[in-house]
Design an enzyme around this catalytic site. Structure first.
Site, PDB file in Angstrom:
ATOM      1  N   ARG A  51      81.787 -46.809 -45.867  1.00  0.00           N
ATOM      2  CA  ARG A  51      81.613 -47.501 -47.306  1.00  0.00           C
ATOM      3  C   ARG A  51      82.469 -46.752 -47.928  1.00  0.00           C
ATOM      4  O   ARG A  51      83.056 -45.662 -48.013  1.00  0.00           O
ATOM      5  CB  ARG A  51      80.350 -47.206 -47.725  1.00  0.00           C
ATOM      6  CG  ARG A  51      79.229 -47.909 -47.082  1.00  0.00           C
ATOM      7  CD  ARG A  51      77.723 -47.478 -47.551  1.00  0.00           C
ATOM      8  NE  ARG A  51      76.893 -48.263 -47.135  1.00  0.00           N
ATOM      9  CZ  ARG A  51      75.890 -47.422 -45.982  1.00  0.00           C
ATOM     10  NH1 ARG A  51      76.250 -46.451 -45.523  1.00  0.00           N
ATOM     11  NH2 ARG A  51      74.930 -47.977 -45.501  1.00  0.00           N
TER      12      ARG A  51
ATOM     13  N   ARG B 137      84.351 -53.532 -43.706  1.00  0.00           N
ATOM     14  CA  ARG B 137      83.270 -52.760 -42.996  1.00  0.00           C
ATOM     15  C   ARG B 137      82.506 -53.943 -41.912  1.00  0.00           C
ATOM     16  O   ARG B 137      81.981 -53.919 -40.989  1.00  0.00           O
ATOM     17  CB  ARG B 137      82.172 -52.428 -44.026  1.00  0.00           C
ATOM     18  CG  ARG B 137      81.062 -51.596 -43.508  1.00  0.00           C
ATOM     19  CD  ARG B 137      80.243 -51.018 -44.578  1.00  0.00           C
ATOM     20  NE  ARG B 137      78.989 -50.940 -44.471  1.00  0.00           N
ATOM     21  CZ  ARG B 137      78.361 -49.846 -43.893  1.00  0.00           C
ATOM     22  NH1 ARG B 137      79.228 -48.942 -43.491  1.00  0.00           N
ATOM     23  NH2 ARG B 137      76.910 -49.924 -43.737  1.00  0.00           N
TER      24      ARG B 137
END
Length: 183
Positions: free
Chosen positions: A40, A136
């Site tokens: 993240r 991601r």
């Protein structure tokens, strides 16, 4: 979820002029780091140099809820991270506390990392969003489409629940057809 195709990602990494200066190398590293590890933006921002184990090609990531996980990385990212670390040492005379830093050696915020990702992902006109989370999602999507186990992807992403990871199984109709025929 929005994700980048493998060919779009290859094009972004291989054909984008990030520049050869410190900022260009850092930006390229950020894009590759998120895409190659599924981290993240907040995890990249808080990544410390001491969290990187070059010998074992792994990163100790402190995720949501202060949950620790180990994320492996490959040879290409190893090379980029080593070069970047060396360049930081040359610029600042000593290792900085945070791994990803600005031109003055200060750590980047998650918001600054988001701006960097947006800048480069904007070159892909078909994307509905240009966020770090797209990288991601792409990480997880590409792993699953190449046969990675859902539980392994869950661990790599730092998800507590397998249901959270299942949103990445949306994609690969060709993978579903392969699985169907194999069964």
């Amino acid at each position: 979820p929005v994700w980048v195709t493998e060919s779009q990602m290859d094009d972004l990494l291989d054909n984008t002029d990030f520049g050869n200066d410190f900022v260009g190398k850092r930006d390229r590293l950020i894009i590759d780091l998120i895409y190659s590890t599924g981290m993240r933006r907040s995890e990249v921002a808080s990544l410390k140099s001491a969290d990187i184990d070059y010998a074992n090609r792994s990163i100790r990531v402190l995720g949501k809820g202060k949950k620790m996980r180990i994320v492996p990385f490959g040879e290409e990212l190893f090379s980029m991270m080593s070069d970047f670390s060396h360049e930081k040492m040359c610029l600042f005379g000593e290792d900085t506390h945070f791994f990803v830093v600005d031109e003055s050696g200060a750590g980047l915020t998650p918001e600054q990392i988001a701006v960097i990702a947006h800048k480069y992902l904007s070159s892909i006109p078909t994307l509905a969003r240009q966020t770090t989370h797209v990288l991601r999602h792409s990480f997880a999507t590409h792993l699953l489409s190449h046969g990675a186990d859902l539980r392994a992807v869950q661990e790599l992403l730092g998800h507590v629940s397998p249901e959270t990871t299942q949103i990445y199984t949306h994609l690969a109709p060709e993978r579903l057809i392969e699985t169907y025929h194999a069964a």
